[in-house]
Design a protein around this motif. Structure first.
Motif, short mmCIF file in Angstrom:
data_model
loop_
_atom_site.label_atom_id
_atom_site.label_comp_id
_atom_site.label_asym_id
_atom_site.label_seq_id
_atom_site.Cartn_x
_atom_site.Cartn_y
_atom_site.Cartn_z
N ALA A 190 -62.27 48.86 57.50
CA ALA A 190 -62.59 47.48 57.88
C ALA A 190 -61.35 46.73 58.34
CB ALA A 190 -63.23 46.74 56.70
N PHE A 191 -60.17 47.25 58.02
CA PHE A 191 -58.93 46.57 58.39
C PHE A 191 -58.08 47.42 59.34
CE2 PHE A 191 -60.46 44.67 54.53
CZ PHE A 191 -60.39 43.32 54.84
N GLN A 192 -58.76 48.26 60.12
CA GLN A 192 -58.03 49.02 61.14
C GLN A 192 -57.29 48.08 62.09
OE1 GLN A 192 -58.53 52.24 64.79
NE2 GLN A 192 -60.37 51.49 63.82
N HIS A 193 -57.92 46.98 62.46
CA HIS A 193 -57.28 46.07 63.42
C HIS A 193 -55.96 45.53 62.88
CE1 HIS A 193 -56.62 43.04 66.44
NE2 HIS A 193 -56.56 42.12 65.50
N LEU A 194 -55.98 45.02 61.66
CA LEU A 194 -54.76 44.46 61.07
C LEU A 194 -53.69 45.54 60.94
CD1 LEU A 194 -53.34 42.02 59.82
CD2 LEU A 194 -54.38 42.65 57.62
N ALA A 195 -54.09 46.73 60.52
CA ALA A 195 -53.15 47.85 60.40
C ALA A 195 -52.58 48.24 61.76
CB ALA A 195 -53.84 49.05 59.75
N ASN A 196 -53.43 48.22 62.77
CA ASN A 196 -53.00 48.59 64.12
C ASN A 196 -52.04 47.55 64.70
OD1 ASN A 196 -53.20 50.42 66.41
ND2 ASN A 196 -54.37 48.81 67.44
N MET A 197 -52.30 46.28 64.42
CA MET A 197 -51.40 45.22 64.89
C MET A 197 -50.03 45.35 64.23
SD MET A 197 -52.92 43.29 67.19
CE MET A 197 -52.25 41.63 67.14
N ALA A 198 -50.02 45.74 62.95
CA ALA A 198 -48.74 45.96 62.27
C ALA A 198 -48.02 47.15 62.87
CB ALA A 198 -48.98 46.17 60.78
N LEU A 199 -48.75 48.23 63.12
CA LEU A 199 -48.16 49.43 63.72
C LEU A 199 -47.52 49.11 65.07
CD1 LEU A 199 -47.80 52.56 63.95
CD2 LEU A 199 -50.07 52.59 65.02
N GLN A 200 -48.20 48.34 65.88
CA GLN A 200 -47.73 48.03 67.23
C GLN A 200 -46.76 46.86 67.28
OE1 GLN A 200 -51.17 47.57 69.77
NE2 GLN A 200 -51.74 49.71 69.59
N LYS A 201 -46.45 46.30 66.12
CA LYS A 201 -45.55 45.15 66.03
C LYS A 201 -46.06 43.98 66.87
CE LYS A 201 -41.36 47.73 64.92
NZ LYS A 201 -41.23 47.08 63.59
N ARG A 202 -47.35 43.73 66.76
CA ARG A 202 -47.98 42.63 67.47
C ARG A 202 -48.54 41.57 66.54
NH1 ARG A 202 -51.39 45.89 72.23
NH2 ARG A 202 -49.57 46.47 73.50
N LEU A 203 -48.09 41.56 65.31
CA LEU A 203 -48.59 40.57 64.37
C LEU A 203 -48.22 39.16 64.84
CD1 LEU A 203 -47.60 42.21 60.95
CD2 LEU A 203 -49.92 41.95 61.87
N PRO A 204 -49.08 38.18 64.57
CA PRO A 204 -48.73 36.80 64.94
C PRO A 204 -47.56 36.30 64.11
CG PRO A 204 -50.68 36.84 63.56
CD PRO A 204 -50.38 38.27 63.90
N ALA A 205 -46.90 35.27 64.59
CA ALA A 205 -45.74 34.72 63.89
C ALA A 205 -46.10 34.20 62.50
CB ALA A 205 -45.12 33.61 64.73
N SER A 206 -47.36 33.88 62.30
CA SER A 206 -47.82 33.35 61.01
C SER A 206 -47.87 34.40 59.91
CB SER A 206 -49.20 32.72 61.17
OG SER A 206 -50.13 33.68 61.65
N LEU A 207 -47.80 35.68 60.28
CA LEU A 207 -47.89 36.76 59.29
C LEU A 207 -46.60 37.57 59.28
CD1 LEU A 207 -51.47 38.19 60.02
CD2 LEU A 207 -50.83 36.46 58.32
N THR A 208 -46.02 37.75 58.11
CA THR A 208 -44.86 38.62 58.00
C THR A 208 -45.33 40.04 57.73
OG1 THR A 208 -44.60 38.39 55.60
CG2 THR A 208 -43.52 36.72 56.99
N PRO A 209 -44.59 41.03 58.20
CA PRO A 209 -44.98 42.41 57.92
C PRO A 209 -45.12 42.69 56.43
CG PRO A 209 -43.33 42.35 59.65
CD PRO A 209 -43.44 40.96 59.13
N ALA A 210 -44.26 42.09 55.61
CA ALA A 210 -44.29 42.35 54.17
C ALA A 210 -45.58 41.85 53.53
CB ALA A 210 -43.08 41.72 53.49
N GLN A 211 -46.07 40.67 53.94
CA GLN A 211 -47.30 40.18 53.34
C GLN A 211 -48.50 41.01 53.80
OE1 GLN A 211 -47.10 36.22 55.66
NE2 GLN A 211 -49.24 36.28 55.06
N VAL A 212 -48.46 41.50 55.03
CA VAL A 212 -49.53 42.37 55.51
C VAL A 212 -49.51 43.69 54.76
CG1 VAL A 212 -50.40 43.65 57.50
CG2 VAL A 212 -49.62 41.29 57.78
N ARG A 213 -48.30 44.23 54.52
CA ARG A 213 -48.17 45.45 53.73
C ARG A 213 -48.80 45.27 52.35
NH1 ARG A 213 -42.58 45.78 52.46
NH2 ARG A 213 -43.00 45.13 50.31
N GLY A 214 -48.49 44.15 51.72
CA GLY A 214 -49.05 43.89 50.40
C GLY A 214 -50.56 43.80 50.42
#
Length: 419
Positions: A303-327
């Motif tokens: 269900a969270f492939q999109h969020l994981a894929n955005m992290a993989l591609q380094k396309r996360l929005p400025a509002s999200l840090t990689p560390a909080q997404v990892r958590g």
């Protein structure tokens, strides 16, 4: 006892205590970031090993424990296509990690083993003389042929190291999926993904099959606030993450790299994918649970492939840090894969979301379907030194909000807003 000496000693003890707490906190943060990657890798191995190893040994059909929904639409057909479901979906999830280089010796050794297993698995899957030759014709194989193609797109290493005979057989079986007319919904992107594979590796491809899905979603099916309809109508489920946004962005990237035809859509898609990443992060509760809404919920962390894929591609929005997404994503892995009853006694996934829950399986769900959950592990394609894994742990939105910490208010995406 002299009160002044007592006060001085007390200050010393307080300083020592503060130092101990500081050191302990630093150690905990270091331990956390090590454990997050180690834990995710261990769970990827636990989920993927039965599929990849058995197919590599030409024993997937022999050993895979197959369960169907309580009321399947076609028991015989579902039983035949479940093996390609398991392989295609697993490959799509582990592919970025297989494509990675370097890391700790133990991880390198495990990856090298998986690479060899996967090359053998692909060879068996497309070899008509192998016991594990998979079913590539029919409606469902279009879906999982597309996930298989996505795996090869995400891991060029596999395509580069596959033997010539197996390469030709891969081309043959993927062309077979063209015989299936896709439904007028997210299935358009399955046809598009197969052609995206051909396009990426400079093989003959059908541009219309790629263009049709892109144009329908980008010109007709955008619903607003970072979400697309699944066809003409909007549905409150996770298909924007299971399929639509990861597939759409992959196809568009490949197509634009070759033709630049739809570069005008890039800005729009960048805004929508970033907004949906924000929404996905907020959907993850502080304990890693999330609303079990819509069909295919048995795909668990998929269900969270999109969020994981955005992290993989380094396309996360400025509002999200990689560390909080990892958590947040790691919490989902814990919640959906640690529950008792998640695995059979032979290591295969059971139907369910949090344990063994056959009632949560739609009529088309089989054991093989469940392996879409491997897509939550996409960030393992980032090196251990990447900020995603190396930054100190940070709370994600639900943790901050529901523990009383300050947080920013959320607003919908307005594409007309020029700010």
């Amino acid at each position: 006892m002299n009160i002044q000496n007592f006060t001085s000693q007390n200050k010393v003890w307080m300083l020592c205590a503060a130092l101990i707490i500081q050191v302990a906190t630093g150690y905990a943060q270091t331990r956390q970031k090590v454990n997050d990657r180690t834990y995710n890798l261990a769970m990827l191995d636990k989920v993927a090993r039965p599929v990849i190893l058995n197919l590599a040994n030409d024993e997937l059909k022999k050993n895979m424990v197959v369960a169907l929904a309580d009321a399947p639409d076609d028991r015989d057909t579902r039983s035949k296509v479940t093996y390609l479901e398991a392989f295609g979906r697993t490959l799509s999830g582990i592919a970025p990690w297989l494509n990675l280089e370097g890391g700790q010796p133990q991880e390198i050794k495990l990856r090298d083993q998986y690479r060899q297993w996967t090359l053998k698995a692909i060879a068996n899957a497309v070899n008509p003389k192998a016991h594990d030759y998979l079913k590539w014709d029919g409606p469902q194989p279009l879906v999982d042929g597309a996930f298989f193609a996505l795996g090869l797109i995400r891991c060029p290493w596999l395509w580069e190291h596959l033997d010539d005979t197996s390469k030709q057989r891969v081309i043959t079986v993927l062309k077979t999926t063209r015989n299936t007319m896709p439904s007028y919904n997210n299935w358009l992107l399955f046809s598009g993904m197969v052609e995206a594979f051909f396009c990426k590796y400079d093989l003959e491809y059908d541009a219309v099959r790629m263009e049709f899905g892109i144009r329908e979603f980008m010109e007709h099916w955008y619903a607003g606030d970072g979400l697309f309809n699944d066809g003409p109508h909007f549905k409150l489920d996770y298909y924007n993450s299971y399929v639509i946004q990861p597939f759409l962005s992959t196809i568009l990237d490949i197509f634009n790299n070759k033709r630049k035809t739809y570069s005008a859509y890039t800005t729009l898609l960048d805004k929508t994918t970033k907004r949906y990443a924000e929404i996905q992060e907020m959907l993850i509760n502080s304990d890693g649970s999330f609303a079990a809404t819509g069909r295919s919920i048995a795909y668990r962390g998929g269900a969270f492939q999109h969020l994981a894929n955005m992290a993989l591609q380094k396309r996360l929005p400025a509002s999200l840090t990689p560390a909080q997404v990892r958590g947040a994503l790691t919490a989902v892995v814990h919640r959906t894969l640690d529950a008792p009853g998640t695995f059979t006694d032979k290591g295969w996934l059971n139907l369910g979301l949090c344990g063994h829950q056959t009632g949560l399986a739609d009529y088309y769900i089989t054991t093989g379907s469940l392996y879409l959950c491997t897509n939550i592990f996409l960030p393992l394609g980032l090196s251990e030194t990447d900020e995603y894994w190396s930054a100190p742990a940070q709370p994600w939105s639900a943790v901050k909000i529901w523990s009383g910490q300050n947080a920013k208010v959320d607003h919908a995406l307005d594409l007309d807003d020029k700010k």
